[in-house]
Design a protein around this motif. Structure first.
Motif, mmCIF file in Angstrom:
data_model
loop_
_atom_site.group_PDB
_atom_site.id
_atom_site.type_symbol
_atom_site.label_atom_id
_atom_site.label_comp_id
_atom_site.label_asym_id
_atom_site.label_seq_id
_atom_site.Cartn_x
_atom_site.Cartn_y
_atom_site.Cartn_z
ATOM 1 N N PRO A 15 23.034 1.066 1.926
ATOM 2 C CA PRO A 15 23.253 0.672 0.537
ATOM 3 C C PRO A 15 21.976 0.055 -0.040
ATOM 4 C CG PRO A 15 25.111 0.004 1.900
ATOM 5 C CD PRO A 15 24.033 0.513 2.828
ATOM 6 N N GLY A 16 21.476 0.650 -1.097
ATOM 7 C CA GLY A 16 20.267 0.128 -1.715
ATOM 8 C C GLY A 16 18.985 0.635 -1.108
ATOM 9 N N VAL A 17 19.071 1.471 -0.076
ATOM 10 C CA VAL A 17 17.873 2.002 0.571
ATOM 11 C C VAL A 17 17.744 3.476 0.208
ATOM 12 C CG1 VAL A 17 16.696 2.468 2.730
ATOM 13 C CG2 VAL A 17 18.069 0.404 2.491
ATOM 14 N N VAL A 18 16.661 3.834 -0.424
ATOM 15 C CA VAL A 18 16.411 5.221 -0.768
ATOM 16 C C VAL A 18 15.040 5.591 -0.247
ATOM 17 C CG1 VAL A 18 16.152 6.899 -2.623
ATOM 18 C CG2 VAL A 18 17.824 5.066 -2.848
ATOM 19 N N LEU A 19 14.985 6.687 0.489
ATOM 20 C CA LEU A 19 13.720 7.149 1.045
ATOM 21 C C LEU A 19 13.383 8.493 0.426
ATOM 22 C CD1 LEU A 19 14.288 6.257 4.773
ATOM 23 C CD2 LEU A 19 12.983 4.981 3.090
ATOM 24 N N VAL A 20 12.185 8.599 -0.133
ATOM 25 C CA VAL A 20 11.770 9.844 -0.750
ATOM 26 C C VAL A 20 11.154 10.754 0.305
ATOM 27 C CG1 VAL A 20 10.171 10.864 -2.392
ATOM 28 C CG2 VAL A 20 11.432 8.815 -3.016
ATOM 29 N N LEU A 21 11.568 12.006 0.341
ATOM 30 C CA LEU A 21 11.082 12.955 1.332
ATOM 31 C C LEU A 21 10.077 13.892 0.685
ATOM 32 C CD1 LEU A 21 14.427 13.891 3.072
ATOM 33 C CD2 LEU A 21 12.867 12.024 3.578
ATOM 34 N N GLY A 22 8.813 13.705 1.027
ATOM 35 C CA GLY A 22 7.796 14.662 0.645
ATOM 36 C C GLY A 22 7.452 14.721 -0.818
ATOM 37 N N CYS A 23 7.650 13.667 -1.587
ATOM 38 C CA CYS A 23 7.270 13.697 -2.986
ATOM 39 C C CYS A 23 5.758 13.615 -3.119
ATOM 40 C CB CYS A 23 7.914 12.521 -3.724
ATOM 41 S SG CYS A 23 7.370 12.362 -5.432
ATOM 42 N N ALA A 24 5.167 14.533 -3.854
ATOM 43 C CA ALA A 24 3.716 14.546 -4.008
ATOM 44 C C ALA A 24 3.312 14.280 -5.447
ATOM 45 C CB ALA A 24 3.162 15.894 -3.565
ATOM 46 N N ASN A 25 4.275 13.882 -6.310
ATOM 47 C CA ASN A 25 3.961 13.718 -7.719
ATOM 48 C C ASN A 25 3.990 12.269 -8.160
ATOM 49 O OD1 ASN A 25 3.773 16.500 -8.122
ATOM 50 N ND2 ASN A 25 5.996 16.688 -8.234
ATOM 51 N N GLY A 26 3.981 11.341 -7.188
ATOM 52 C CA GLY A 26 3.994 9.946 -7.568
ATOM 53 C C GLY A 26 2.628 9.490 -8.026
ATOM 54 N N MET A 27 2.557 8.219 -8.401
ATOM 55 C CA MET A 27 1.312 7.645 -8.874
ATOM 56 C C MET A 27 0.390 7.415 -7.698
ATOM 57 S SD MET A 27 0.835 4.064 -10.910
ATOM 58 C CE MET A 27 1.544 3.144 -9.543
ATOM 59 N N GLY A 28 -0.825 7.879 -7.733
ATOM 60 C CA GLY A 28 -1.778 7.730 -6.644
ATOM 61 C C GLY A 28 -2.334 6.335 -6.559
ATOM 62 N N SER A 29 -2.798 5.934 -5.362
ATOM 63 C CA SER A 29 -3.432 4.646 -5.164
ATOM 64 C C SER A 29 -4.833 4.659 -5.741
ATOM 65 C CB SER A 29 -3.490 4.332 -3.664
ATOM 66 O OG SER A 29 -4.370 3.265 -3.417
ATOM 67 N N ASP A 30 -5.337 3.472 -6.090
ATOM 68 C CA ASP A 30 -6.691 3.374 -6.611
ATOM 69 C C ASP A 30 -7.710 3.251 -5.481
ATOM 70 O OD1 ASP A 30 -6.147 0.841 -5.715
ATOM 71 O OD2 ASP A 30 -6.501 -0.165 -7.625
ATOM 72 N N SER A 31 -7.244 3.349 -4.228
ATOM 73 C CA SER A 31 -8.173 3.265 -3.106
ATOM 74 C C SER A 31 -8.810 4.627 -2.847
ATOM 75 C CB SER A 31 -7.444 2.795 -1.839
ATOM 76 O OG SER A 31 -8.281 2.936 -0.720
ATOM 77 N N PRO A 32 -10.148 4.714 -2.882
ATOM 78 C CA PRO A 32 -10.793 6.006 -2.661
ATOM 79 C C PRO A 32 -10.584 6.544 -1.253
ATOM 80 C CG PRO A 32 -12.411 4.233 -2.659
ATOM 81 C CD PRO A 32 -11.110 3.632 -3.095
ATOM 82 N N GLY A 33 -10.206 5.677 -0.290
ATOM 83 C CA GLY A 33 -10.039 6.123 1.081
ATOM 84 C C GLY A 33 -8.621 6.452 1.445
ATOM 85 N N TRP A 34 -7.744 6.526 0.469
ATOM 86 C CA TRP A 34 -6.326 6.747 0.750
ATOM 87 C C TRP A 34 -5.809 7.856 -0.139
ATOM 88 C CZ3 TRP A 34 -1.539 5.557 -1.836
ATOM 89 C CH2 TRP A 34 -0.409 5.559 -0.992
#
Length: 401
Positions: A15-34
């Motif tokens: 309950p309350g736990v949702v895990l996204v499987l393989g989503c590639a359209n989220g917001m990217g990190s600002d870290s150049p190494g990630w």
């Protein structure tokens, strides 16, 4: 916001736990190494998807070198450790080790020499019948829950017994889920009835006066682990988990949150004190195969089960290994995940920053069991040699870059 195409690919595991499987359209990190993705759900839960490689580039990773080892094979004195189930370090750098075999606490100086032994077996003040954990509080005093004596003993840094507080006892949990958070609240486990025929644990949160504030149910496993069973015809019996089958592990953080790890798909999540999931993390990985030698060794390790009438079906052992064994949270809120690799368990750890981004892997010079903690640039734990002799080890963490 979550992408529309990912909405049909979510898996609710608690309950309350949702895990996204393989989503590639989220917001990217600002870290150049990630190169992972970050997605924020409508509930406010943050979902982090990590690639196989982390943030650390060449020369930026962490390494660990051993700088102290405490223990002896043939020493009848305090250096011969029985079964150390908890460690902590006081403000002077002294290492306190709870030896559950002898029901005492052994204190060692920063350089490893024995300072004193605290307590003895018994039921009187300052004595222990079945201590399960120990941890220093914000007042610099040690709390030692002793469920067999139905109390939490308070010990000062001289080793003197100060006071005790009553706790509900009669049970033992390893690793112990209770202890302090960085705000000074203390968490004490109690048996808990979920109301659906299932029983487990909850944590009573106590303030600095040890007055109960609230009760927090522990995380329940979202899966039923495959197991071998044998019944005795009178309602009892034995259960043995199928080797290498996916499992569920939990860990408490210094911030007062609880983390749950699904070992098979390599996903873990953080739940706050209100029971809300605030962060979910997934990691891409290539599972290792279960070899014929692995299968044979696993069956051999279940001899305690077959010796008592149980039957082990090797065909039920999975063809691949899970991603991880367990996890713990360090004093800076980094998540350390004990990975399943070709090295012995407790040697290779994936380290994540508090935001859930994979930093990289740290390989320890020794395998560690469930007793481990990181304080600043030092990692402490308990290891064993090929004869099963225990040693307390301390390593220095060298942070590259």
């Amino acid at each position: 916001m979550p992408c529309p195409t990912c909405a049909t690919r979510r898996l609710a595991v608690l309950p309350g736990v949702v895990l996204v499987l393989g989503c590639a359209n989220g917001m990217g990190s600002d870290s150049p190494g990630w190169s992972g993705t970050v997605d924020t759900l409508a509930s406010g839960q943050i979902v982090v998807s990590n690639p196989r490689t982390g943030v650390w580039g060449e020369g930026e990773g962490w390494t660990v070198t051993e700088d102290l080892r405490i223990g002896a094979v043939d020493d009848p004195g305090p250096y011969q450790l029985g079964r150390v189930i908890a460690l902590d370090v006081d403000g002077h750098g002294r290492i306190w080790a709870l030896d559950a075999q002898a029901n005492v606490i052994r204190v060692f100086a920063r350089d490893g020499h024995h300072v004193r032994t605290v307590g003895r077996e018994g039921g009187g003040p300052g004595e222990f019948a079945g201590p399960a954990h120990m941890e220093f509080g914000p007042d610099g005093r040690l709390r030692v829950p002793d469920p067999q004596n139905n109390r939490i003993s308070v010990i000062d840094t001289t080793g003197a017994f100060v006071d005790s507080r009553r706790m509900e006892g009669g049970f033992f949990v390893s690793p112990w889920p209770g202890g302090f958070d960085r705000d000074g609240f203390y968490y004490s486990p109690i048996p808990f009835d979920y109301g659906d025929g299932e029983f487990g644990l909850a944590l009573v949160r106590l303030d600095r006066d040890f007055t109960p504030v609230d009760t927090i149910p522990d995380l329940r496993s979202p899966l039923t682990r495959d197991a071998f069973e044998v019944r005795d015809g009178e309602g009892g019996g034995l259960i043995a988990s199928v080797p290498y089958s996916p499992g569920f592990r939990t860990a408490r953080s210094p911030g007062g949150t609880t983390w749950g790890l699904l070992t098979g798909p390599y996903r873990f999540f953080e739940v706050d004190a209100d029971g809300d999931t605030v962060l979910s993390v997934e990691v891409s990985f290539d599972p290792l195969p279960v070899t014929a030698a692995d299968r044979e060794a696993a069956v051999e390790e279940l001899s305690w089960f077959t010796d008592q009438g149980g039957r082990v079906d090797p065909s039920r052992i999975p063809d691949t290994k899970p991603a991880a064994w367990s996890l713990f949270i360090d004093d800076a809120d980094h998540v350390w995940v004990d990975r399943v690799t070709s090295n012995p368990g407790g040697r290779d750890f994936d380290v994540f920053d508090p935001a859930g981004r994979l930093l990289g892997r740290v390989t320890l010079p020794w395998p560690l069991g469930s007793v481990r903690l990181v304080i600043g640039d030092r990692i402490y734990g308990v290891t064993s040699d090929e004869l099963g002799v225990q040693y307390i080890v301390r390593g220095t963490i060298h942070r590259g870059g």
